[in-house]
Design a protein around this motif. Structure first.
Motif, mmCIF file in Angstrom:
data_model
loop_
_atom_site.group_PDB
_atom_site.id
_atom_site.type_symbol
_atom_site.label_atom_id
_atom_site.label_comp_id
_atom_site.label_asym_id
_atom_site.label_seq_id
_atom_site.Cartn_x
_atom_site.Cartn_y
_atom_site.Cartn_z
ATOM 1 N N SER A 37 0.827 -1.202 0.000
ATOM 2 C CA SER A 37 0.000 0.000 0.000
ATOM 3 C C SER A 37 0.855 1.242 0.000
ATOM 4 O O SER A 37 1.853 1.304 0.692
ATOM 5 N N GLU A 38 0.434 2.214 -0.783
ATOM 6 C CA GLU A 38 1.068 3.518 -0.721
ATOM 7 C C GLU A 38 0.237 4.355 0.227
ATOM 8 O O GLU A 38 -0.965 4.503 0.058
ATOM 9 N N ASN A 39 0.882 4.843 1.281
ATOM 10 C CA ASN A 39 0.179 5.718 2.201
ATOM 11 C C ASN A 39 1.180 6.632 2.867
ATOM 12 O O ASN A 39 2.378 6.458 2.727
ATOM 13 N N GLU A 40 0.661 7.604 3.578
ATOM 14 C CA GLU A 40 1.536 8.578 4.226
ATOM 15 C C GLU A 40 2.214 8.013 5.463
ATOM 16 O O GLU A 40 3.066 8.661 6.056
ATOM 17 N N LEU A 41 1.879 6.779 5.881
ATOM 18 C CA LEU A 41 2.441 6.214 7.105
ATOM 19 C C LEU A 41 3.763 5.503 6.900
ATOM 20 O O LEU A 41 4.417 5.140 7.856
ATOM 21 N N GLY A 42 4.159 5.264 5.689
ATOM 22 C CA GLY A 42 5.434 4.609 5.464
ATOM 23 C C GLY A 42 5.520 3.987 4.099
ATOM 24 O O GLY A 42 4.515 3.562 3.533
ATOM 25 N N SER A 43 6.725 3.937 3.571
ATOM 26 C CA SER A 43 6.895 3.358 2.247
ATOM 27 C C SER A 43 7.975 2.283 2.224
ATOM 28 O O SER A 43 8.143 1.612 1.221
ATOM 29 N N GLU A 44 8.702 2.104 3.311
ATOM 30 C CA GLU A 44 9.762 1.103 3.373
ATOM 31 C C GLU A 44 9.402 0.028 4.390
ATOM 32 O O GLU A 44 8.706 0.291 5.360
ATOM 33 N N CYS A 45 9.898 -1.187 4.170
ATOM 34 C CA CYS A 45 9.585 -2.264 5.110
ATOM 35 C C CYS A 45 10.712 -3.286 5.174
ATOM 36 O O CYS A 45 11.567 -3.343 4.287
ATOM 37 N N ILE A 46 10.700 -4.060 6.228
ATOM 38 C CA ILE A 46 11.537 -5.246 6.364
ATOM 39 C C ILE A 46 10.562 -6.399 6.519
ATOM 40 O O ILE A 46 9.721 -6.389 7.418
ATOM 41 N N ARG A 47 10.633 -7.379 5.629
ATOM 42 C CA ARG A 47 9.716 -8.518 5.692
ATOM 43 C C ARG A 47 10.414 -9.682 6.403
ATOM 44 O O ARG A 47 11.544 -10.024 6.099
ATOM 45 N N VAL A 48 9.694 -10.261 7.377
ATOM 46 C CA VAL A 48 10.234 -11.362 8.172
ATOM 47 C C VAL A 48 9.344 -12.579 7.974
ATOM 48 O O VAL A 48 8.123 -12.482 8.020
ATOM 49 N N ARG A 49 9.963 -13.739 7.772
ATOM 50 C CA ARG A 49 9.204 -14.990 7.676
ATOM 51 C C ARG A 49 9.680 -15.942 8.764
ATOM 52 O O ARG A 49 10.682 -15.688 9.419
ATOM 53 N N ASN A 50 8.976 -17.032 8.949
ATOM 54 C CA ASN A 50 9.307 -18.024 9.984
ATOM 55 C C ASN A 50 9.438 -17.358 11.358
ATOM 56 O O ASN A 50 10.378 -17.635 12.103
ATOM 57 N N ALA A 51 8.495 -16.499 11.673
ATOM 58 C CA ALA A 51 8.537 -15.768 12.945
ATOM 59 C C ALA A 51 8.218 -16.695 14.119
ATOM 60 O O ALA A 51 7.257 -17.458 14.076
ATOM 61 N N LYS A 52 9.052 -16.599 15.160
ATOM 62 C CA LYS A 52 8.863 -17.364 16.394
ATOM 63 C C LYS A 52 8.817 -16.384 17.550
ATOM 64 O O LYS A 52 9.618 -15.454 17.608
ATOM 65 N N GLY A 53 7.890 -16.600 18.472
ATOM 66 C CA GLY A 53 7.741 -15.713 19.621
ATOM 67 C C GLY A 53 8.175 -16.380 20.912
ATOM 68 O O GLY A 53 8.037 -17.597 21.078
ATOM 69 N N TYR A 54 8.697 -15.566 21.831
ATOM 70 C CA TYR A 54 9.161 -16.034 23.131
ATOM 71 C C TYR A 54 8.756 -15.023 24.193
ATOM 72 O O TYR A 54 8.862 -13.812 23.976
ATOM 73 N N TYR A 55 8.316 -15.519 25.345
ATOM 74 C CA TYR A 55 8.155 -14.689 26.526
ATOM 75 C C TYR A 55 9.414 -14.951 27.349
ATOM 76 O O TYR A 55 9.650 -16.079 27.782
ATOM 77 N N VAL A 56 10.242 -13.929 27.552
ATOM 78 C CA VAL A 56 11.546 -14.117 28.182
ATOM 79 C C VAL A 56 11.607 -13.392 29.519
ATOM 80 O O VAL A 56 11.306 -12.208 29.605
ATOM 81 N N ASP A 57 12.007 -14.110 30.543
ATOM 82 C CA ASP A 57 12.289 -13.540 31.856
ATOM 83 C C ASP A 57 13.811 -13.543 31.989
ATOM 84 O O ASP A 57 14.434 -14.601 32.074
ATOM 85 N N TYR A 58 14.419 -12.371 31.971
ATOM 86 C CA TYR A 58 15.877 -12.280 32.017
ATOM 87 C C TYR A 58 16.482 -12.929 33.256
ATOM 88 O O TYR A 58 17.627 -13.338 33.246
ATOM 89 N N LYS A 59 15.706 -13.018 34.330
ATOM 90 C CA LYS A 59 16.227 -13.620 35.559
ATOM 91 C C LYS A 59 16.251 -15.146 35.477
ATOM 92 O O LYS A 59 16.928 -15.791 36.261
ATOM 93 N N GLU A 60 15.481 -15.732 34.568
ATOM 94 C CA GLU A 60 15.359 -17.181 34.498
ATOM 95 C C GLU A 60 15.874 -17.810 33.218
ATOM 96 O O GLU A 60 16.064 -19.017 33.152
ATOM 97 N N VAL A 61 16.080 -17.028 32.184
ATOM 98 C CA VAL A 61 16.455 -17.570 30.892
ATOM 99 C C VAL A 61 17.858 -18.189 30.936
ATOM 100 O O VAL A 61 18.738 -17.733 31.675
ATOM 101 N N GLU A 62 18.052 -19.256 30.164
ATOM 102 C CA GLU A 62 19.371 -19.873 30.042
ATOM 103 C C GLU A 62 20.337 -18.818 29.498
ATOM 104 O O GLU A 62 20.021 -18.096 28.560
ATOM 105 N N SER A 63 21.517 -18.740 30.083
ATOM 106 C CA SER A 63 22.490 -17.737 29.630
ATOM 107 C C SER A 63 23.904 -18.285 29.718
ATOM 108 O O SER A 63 24.146 -19.336 30.298
#
Length: 191
Positions: A37-63
């Motif tokens: 879409s052409e609109n005033e909100l933006g004309s450039e993008c980064i497309r991501v595929r194979n998206a994976k989500g994580y809920y991360v607790d920095y105090k508990e995550v493996e490090s």
């Protein structure tokens, strides 16, 4: 790596990893059957595929501590992964970010394979700013001048609409069925 703070929680974030397969003009993005879409909100993008989500607790995550012994890195493995794209998606990206109102950091951090380690904080110190977590590639902070509303800059349909329209809903029903990335009892050293 796309990261935003967990609403109302200290030291917890929501993280998305994926494969960047396009960066450029929205009209050329070829997302699904949409030409963009052409609109005033933006004309450039980064497309991501194979998206994976994580809920991360920095105090508990493996490090682990980095090879140079200066940086503590956190691990995102396949455990507790939520698929966010494709036929087996547990949630959409919009559903994953429901309730989030803060800025969103897009950290360009190339990894050879999924399940890598990502810079988190200085050893014994403070969290590292996003611009220093990208291995020199770069980062983008999405948000307004008050550091809020990062979802207003994310779209899952070639910029026809933006995810900010879903941010007001509560995550309680979704989050209650998910687990935080669990810790590894023995911290590892650089790899």
């Amino acid at each position: 790596l796309i990261e935003t703070k967990e609403p109302g929680e200290k030291d917890r974030v929501r993280v998305i990893t994926g494969v960047t397969d396009f960066s450029g003009n929205v009209k050329s993005s070829g997302i699904g059957k949409l030409a963009g879409s052409e609109n005033e909100l933006g004309s450039e993008c980064i497309r991501v595929r194979n998206a994976k989500g994580y809920y991360v607790d920095y105090k508990e995550v493996e490090s682990r501590v980095s090879r140079d012994k200066k940086i503590e890195e956190f691990h995102l493995g396949d455990q507790n992964t939520l698929m966010l794209t494709g036929r087996n998606a547990a949630l959409s990206v919009a559903e994953f970010f429901k309730g989030c109102h803060g800025a969103i950091d897009v950290i360009l951090d190339p990894q050879k394979e999924a399940g890598g380690y990502y810079p988190m904080k200085e050893v014994g110190g403070r969290k590292i700013a996003p611009q220093f977590r990208s291995k020199g590639i770069g980062y983008i902070r999405l948000g307004d001048d008050m550091g809020e509303n990062g979802l207003a800059f994310l779209s899952s349909n070639a910029c026809s609409t933006f995810l900010s329209s879903v941010s007001g809903s509560s995550m309680s029903s979704v989050k209650s069925n998910t687990k935080l990335v669990k810790p590894n009892v023995n911290k590892q050293e650089g790899g």
